[in-house]
Design a protein around this motif. Sequence first.
Motif, PDB file in Angstrom:
ATOM      1  N   GLU A  78      -4.955  -4.658  -7.471  1.00 17.03           N
ATOM      2  CA  GLU A  78      -4.552  -5.977  -6.990  1.00 17.03           C
ATOM      3  C   GLU A  78      -4.801  -6.111  -5.490  1.00 17.03           C
ATOM      4  O   GLU A  78      -5.237  -7.168  -5.009  1.00 17.03           O
ATOM      5  CB  GLU A  78      -3.068  -6.199  -7.298  1.00 17.03           C
ATOM      6  CG  GLU A  78      -2.549  -7.565  -6.889  1.00 17.03           C
ATOM      7  CD  GLU A  78      -1.085  -7.745  -7.235  1.00 17.03           C
ATOM      8  OE1 GLU A  78      -0.479  -8.686  -6.703  1.00 17.03           O
ATOM      9  OE2 GLU A  78      -0.545  -6.938  -8.034  1.00 17.03           O
ATOM     10  N   ILE A  79      -4.532  -5.020  -4.759  1.00 15.07           N
ATOM     11  CA  ILE A  79      -4.756  -5.058  -3.311  1.00 15.07           C
ATOM     12  C   ILE A  79      -6.246  -5.132  -2.999  1.00 15.07           C
ATOM     13  O   ILE A  79      -6.658  -5.735  -2.007  1.00 15.07           O
ATOM     14  CB  ILE A  79      -4.124  -3.817  -2.648  1.00 15.07           C
ATOM     15  CG1 ILE A  79      -2.599  -3.838  -2.804  1.00 15.07           C
ATOM     16  CG2 ILE A  79      -4.476  -3.740  -1.170  1.00 15.07           C
ATOM     17  CD1 ILE A  79      -1.925  -2.542  -2.402  1.00 15.07           C
ATOM     18  N   GLY A  80      -7.063  -4.504  -3.865  1.00 13.12           N
ATOM     19  CA  GLY A  80      -8.502  -4.470  -3.600  1.00 13.12           C
ATOM     20  C   GLY A  80      -8.929  -3.181  -2.934  1.00 13.12           C
ATOM     21  O   GLY A  80      -9.766  -3.197  -2.026  1.00 13.12           O
ATOM     22  N   ARG A 118      -8.464   7.069  -7.639  1.00 13.13           N
ATOM     23  CA  ARG A 118      -7.597   8.252  -7.570  1.00 13.13           C
ATOM     24  C   ARG A 118      -6.444   8.129  -8.572  1.00 13.13           C
ATOM     25  O   ARG A 118      -6.048   9.100  -9.216  1.00 13.13           O
ATOM     26  CB  ARG A 118      -7.045   8.413  -6.162  1.00 13.13           C
ATOM     27  CG  ARG A 118      -8.081   8.880  -5.159  1.00 13.13           C
ATOM     28  CD  ARG A 118      -7.557   8.821  -3.743  1.00 13.13           C
ATOM     29  NE  ARG A 118      -8.595   9.214  -2.793  1.00 13.13           N
ATOM     30  CZ  ARG A 118      -8.551   8.997  -1.490  1.00 13.13           C
ATOM     31  NH1 ARG A 118      -7.490   8.363  -0.978  1.00 13.13           N
ATOM     32  NH2 ARG A 118      -9.518   9.386  -0.697  1.00 13.13           N
ATOM     33  N   ALA A 119      -5.854   6.942  -8.672  1.00 19.25           N
ATOM     34  CA  ALA A 119      -4.745   6.758  -9.606  1.00 19.25           C
ATOM     35  C   ALA A 119      -5.221   6.896 -11.051  1.00 19.25           C
ATOM     36  O   ALA A 119      -4.525   7.510 -11.878  1.00 19.25           O
ATOM     37  CB  ALA A 119      -4.108   5.389  -9.375  1.00 19.25           C
ATOM     38  N   THR A 120      -6.367   6.332 -11.359  1.00 18.31           N
ATOM     39  CA  THR A 120      -6.853   6.425 -12.749  1.00 18.31           C
ATOM     40  C   THR A 120      -7.249   7.862 -13.086  1.00 18.31           C
ATOM     41  O   THR A 120      -7.040   8.318 -14.216  1.00 18.31           O
ATOM     42  CB  THR A 120      -8.036   5.477 -12.950  1.00 18.31           C
ATOM     43  OG1 THR A 120      -9.032   5.704 -11.955  1.00 18.31           O
ATOM     44  CG2 THR A 120      -7.594   4.035 -12.874  1.00 18.31           C
ATOM     45  N   ALA A 129       0.778   2.295 -10.087  1.00 15.30           N
ATOM     46  CA  ALA A 129       0.044   2.512  -8.838  1.00 15.30           C
ATOM     47  C   ALA A 129      -1.383   2.003  -8.965  1.00 15.30           C
ATOM     48  O   ALA A 129      -1.908   1.330  -8.070  1.00 15.30           O
ATOM     49  CB  ALA A 129       0.058   3.995  -8.481  1.00 15.30           C
ATOM     50  N   ALA A 130      -2.013   2.317 -10.081  1.00 19.25           N
ATOM     51  CA  ALA A 130      -3.400   1.878 -10.282  1.00 19.25           C
ATOM     52  C   ALA A 130      -3.484   0.353 -10.275  1.00 19.25           C
ATOM     53  O   ALA A 130      -4.402  -0.233  -9.680  1.00 19.25           O
ATOM     54  CB  ALA A 130      -3.934   2.442 -11.593  1.00 19.25           C
ATOM     55  N   GLU A 131      -2.544  -0.296 -10.942  1.00 19.85           N
ATOM     56  CA  GLU A 131      -2.542  -1.769 -10.960  1.00 19.85           C
ATOM     57  C   GLU A 131      -2.383  -2.338  -9.554  1.00 19.85           C
ATOM     58  O   GLU A 131      -3.044  -3.316  -9.185  1.00 19.85           O
ATOM     59  CB  GLU A 131      -1.396  -2.254 -11.854  1.00 19.85           C
ATOM     60  CG  GLU A 131      -1.599  -1.970 -13.331  1.00 19.85           C
ATOM     61  CD  GLU A 131      -0.346  -2.248 -14.145  1.00 19.85           C
ATOM     62  OE1 GLU A 131       0.657  -2.705 -13.535  1.00 19.85           O
ATOM     63  OE2 GLU A 131      -0.352  -1.987 -15.360  1.00 19.85           O
ATOM     64  N   PHE A 161       0.830  -1.198   0.000  1.00 14.27           N
ATOM     65  CA  PHE A 161       0.000   0.000   0.000  1.00 14.27           C
ATOM     66  C   PHE A 161       0.870   1.257   0.000  1.00 14.27           C
ATOM     67  O   PHE A 161       0.645   2.191  -0.788  1.00 14.27           O
ATOM     68  CB  PHE A 161      -0.926  -0.010   1.221  1.00 14.27           C
ATOM     69  CG  PHE A 161      -1.748   1.236   1.371  1.00 14.27           C
ATOM     70  CD1 PHE A 161      -2.644   1.626   0.385  1.00 14.27           C
ATOM     71  CD2 PHE A 161      -1.637   2.036   2.510  1.00 14.27           C
ATOM     72  CE1 PHE A 161      -3.411   2.781   0.521  1.00 14.27           C
ATOM     73  CE2 PHE A 161      -2.392   3.180   2.650  1.00 14.27           C
ATOM     74  CZ  PHE A 161      -3.286   3.561   1.658  1.00 14.27           C
ATOM     75  N   VAL A 162       1.866   1.297   0.868  1.00 19.07           N
ATOM     76  CA  VAL A 162       2.771   2.459   0.901  1.00 19.07           C
ATOM     77  C   VAL A 162       3.536   2.565  -0.408  1.00 19.07           C
ATOM     78  O   VAL A 162       3.725   3.669  -0.949  1.00 19.07           O
ATOM     79  CB  VAL A 162       3.737   2.361   2.098  1.00 19.07           C
ATOM     80  CG1 VAL A 162       4.793   3.463   2.032  1.00 19.07           C
ATOM     81  CG2 VAL A 162       2.976   2.442   3.408  1.00 19.07           C
ATOM     82  N   ALA A 163       3.961   1.437  -0.969  1.00 17.21           N
ATOM     83  CA  ALA A 163       4.694   1.466  -2.240  1.00 17.21           C
ATOM     84  C   ALA A 163       3.810   2.036  -3.349  1.00 17.21           C
ATOM     85  O   ALA A 163       4.262   2.860  -4.167  1.00 17.21           O
ATOM     86  CB  ALA A 163       5.165   0.065  -2.601  1.00 17.21           C
TER      87      ALA A 163
END
Length: 1003
Positions: free
Chosen positions: A975-977, A984-986, A969-971, A940-942
Amino acid sequence: MTSGAPPAFGSDMRFQVLGDVEIVVDDRVVSLPSRRQGQLLALLICAEGRPVPADRLADALWGGRPGSQSGKNLQVIVHRLRRTLDDPGRIQYGRSGYSLVAQPAEVDSWEFAALVERAGQALGRRESRRDSRRDTEDAAVLLERALALWRGRAFTGLDDLAPLAEEAERLEQQRRWALTERIDADMALGRHARVVHELVAMVDENPLAEPAVARLMAALHHTGQRTDALELYRRTRAALVGELGLEPGPQLRALHQAILRGDREIGPAVPGRETAHAPHAPPGTAPCLLPPQLGDLTGRDEELRLIAAVLRERSPTGPARCAISGMPGTGKTALAVQAAHEARDHFPDGQLYVNLHGGTARPVDPSHALGRFLRALGMPATAIPDGLDERAEAFRVRLSGRRVLVVLDDAADEAQVEPLLPAGSGCAVLVTSRAALTALPGAHRIALGVLGDAAAVDLLNVISGRTGDDADIPATERLAALCGRLPLALRIAGARLAARPHWSVERLVARLAGEHDRLDELTHGSLSVRASLALGYSGLAGPSRALLRRLGLLETQDFAGWVAAALLDAAPRDAEDVLEGLVEARLVEYAGLDSIGEPRYRLHDLVRLHARERGVAEDPPEVAGAALSRLAGGYLRLAEQAHRLQYGGDYTVLHGKGTRWDCGPAAVRRLLADPAGWLRSERAGLVAAVRHAARLGLSETCWDLAMTAVTLFEAQGLFDDWRSTSETALATAREAGDARGEAAMRYSLGTLAVFRQRYAGARPHFDAALRLFEQVGDRHGQALTIRNAALIERVEGRGEDALASYERALSMLREVGDRHAEAHVLGSIAQIHIEHDRTGEAGPLLETALAVYRELGDLRGTAQILNRMGALLLREERAAAAEAAYRQVGAAARAAGDRIGEAHALLGGGEARLLAGNLDGAAELLESALRLATEVGEPFVAARARLTTGRLAALRDDLPLAASLLSRAAEAFEEIGLPLWHDRATRALRDLDGTKGPARPPG
């Protein structure tokens, strides 16, 4: 000498102890107002600039009876001595104690030692240079300067203090040695008349000292006093025969004959001084009792070099002494015999050897060894005295003035060795022992370990004869590892391959792979690893044997000292004594200090196998089970207390009814002075203890220990350990029908999944845990499960559902009194308010949570709340305040050893700098956050670091880099859910054409 570089003192100050203890300032003697000041100054001078612990100084000053006020009294004496010196910087205090700051030239005993050392170097050089006269002259001048420093006996008037008396005697021995060396240098330079009066005084002091008599005879002969020289020999011979029943030694007799013949050039024939014209011992008087060399000693070049240097060393206090220690099978005897053979030319009067069998239950009596030595030295059996002391005296007299090497193999202890030590400085002693023989005075110690990887492979190849194209290096490396790189085991393996040329190395590797068969396989002819280890085992006392057997049960590479107490069910100090006995016997190895400064120990793999064998043979299963049960209980007791210290109590944790084992309050305080450090040091032990409890069927101990250890696993990101211990405990609880234990481990595994941002996998665990906790009526377990399950609702964007779950958990946590978990829930509720721009509601909640964590003394909890306060300040666009908050987060996380918390702090600091428009500073922190988050496995931090760095790249018009970072970041969020963060990333990807300016952080 470790005096260090002193400050620039204003006066010319000099400290004198070679006589009365005095301080001389600008050629004026400054009197010491009290005896205690003089003693303290003398003790610091004895340390040669090294710091001396305060308790050691107090013990010395008050004769081992320092009393309760000794620390304060010592401080008063130090203060007064500093005032006397009028220079406070001369006596410094640090963590290791008090020290005197001075240069060697400012302390007469230090200067004396330095001059003697330089003289010794000059004497050593003359043996390898053509211009030996110049080196001899240099040595004579240096020794003359050194001797001129003496004004009387060292520490005169203060040497009733035991440490000062010992140091005074040591310095006196050095003075005598320096005087003898200077006399020899003068004689070598032809200055015989100058030394006669000094030699007369030496002989008057000790008429039976043959070296001094030989020197005086030579000096008298060279000064034309031949009759006096012959008369001196007659008187000396009469005294030796009359008082000791011994004839003069061969060198003194040869010197006598040379004078009778009227030889013009003769020397005193003292140890280390033979010239081309010096008389030698008569033929047949130089025995060599050394065993034959192995011929294939490998990997010990450095040790051989060190031993050779020691054996050739000149010492003013007696023979050179070298002690080789190591566990069974390290090749101590082979090394000592090789070194002794290589040094034979340096000891022309003989080489003595005896195996003292110190590792057995019946070591050799030193009296018997002395009888053997005396016979080898030519004493008739009928003349050998009966008593030990008389034999030791006769032995020393026989070796006086001779150059003999004495090898004492496999010594039991210092008491066995001491009577076998010669006194003459021309002799040398080489001792091997499983013990370190630390009380053997003046000995150079070499601790022999296993061979290095390359040397182990070389030894295998040499013995097996498989070199060049015949060598199978990868298989040989595996074989060396299975032998533990122990020389004895390597020799046996190599010999087996040599005896079976049709075997491949891989075949022997396969035969050694099974631990149960390994000791069986490591036998060849008379060589046996098992037999070697059994010999050492047989010499142990009962408690030592019991501890070694139980240490064989451990599954960790190393262990702490308190583990021995648990295995023996003994007081820590008593168990430590037994453990240190095994260390001295070299069956247990010292492995260094852990992060909290506690010593750790280990067993060589083959010792562990032998210990396990003995345990199976000698201990009933219930004895081993009880020992491991205590060990698991000890880990549980300490881990439980470590959790309490970190969390302020039994918060956010559930405990079972497993039996604890207590190592005592003093040991607990010492071990848990740094709770987080203890947990880190005992990581492997904690994991192994869970496995031990599982095998013993101790369900409550097993799951309790697994849950309590999460304190460590979570902070350090040790997810594999977290998973494996929880799964082991879950299986144990199910097998035992322990519903509460099963619930606790389902809760733990669900929490691990949340921590890894694997939310889909967490939900089934939480559902099962909640059902089981409700079934057994555990309100605390229910509250913790609801709290952690609410996080899933929050990250999935269902903020109101999460709020309802948190409020439900909060009510239950207040009911059971879990203040830590309550503060955590308050922080989580505040986070929801922050994310929905209700900052006014978030602030008071965070203040309340922060106050609770600080009251509990929980650094990690404090860091987490400060992190959320930073997020609140970012939301309010208060960049400077936010960065300051994140700096506090970083400091608190580092103090708690929380690397994940550090990653959050770096991320928040980078976002704050970005908000302030400090693009370079933001990039630096975000890069560090991404690197640390990747290292500790915090996706998450990454992902957030990539999102913010992508926004930063967009501000710099680096659109390709921005697009790459935002896409990754979006991917990751997907993946994390985390749908909100994915959105926000998109959105940031779509807004890449936006305008520059201070960027609102993505939180």
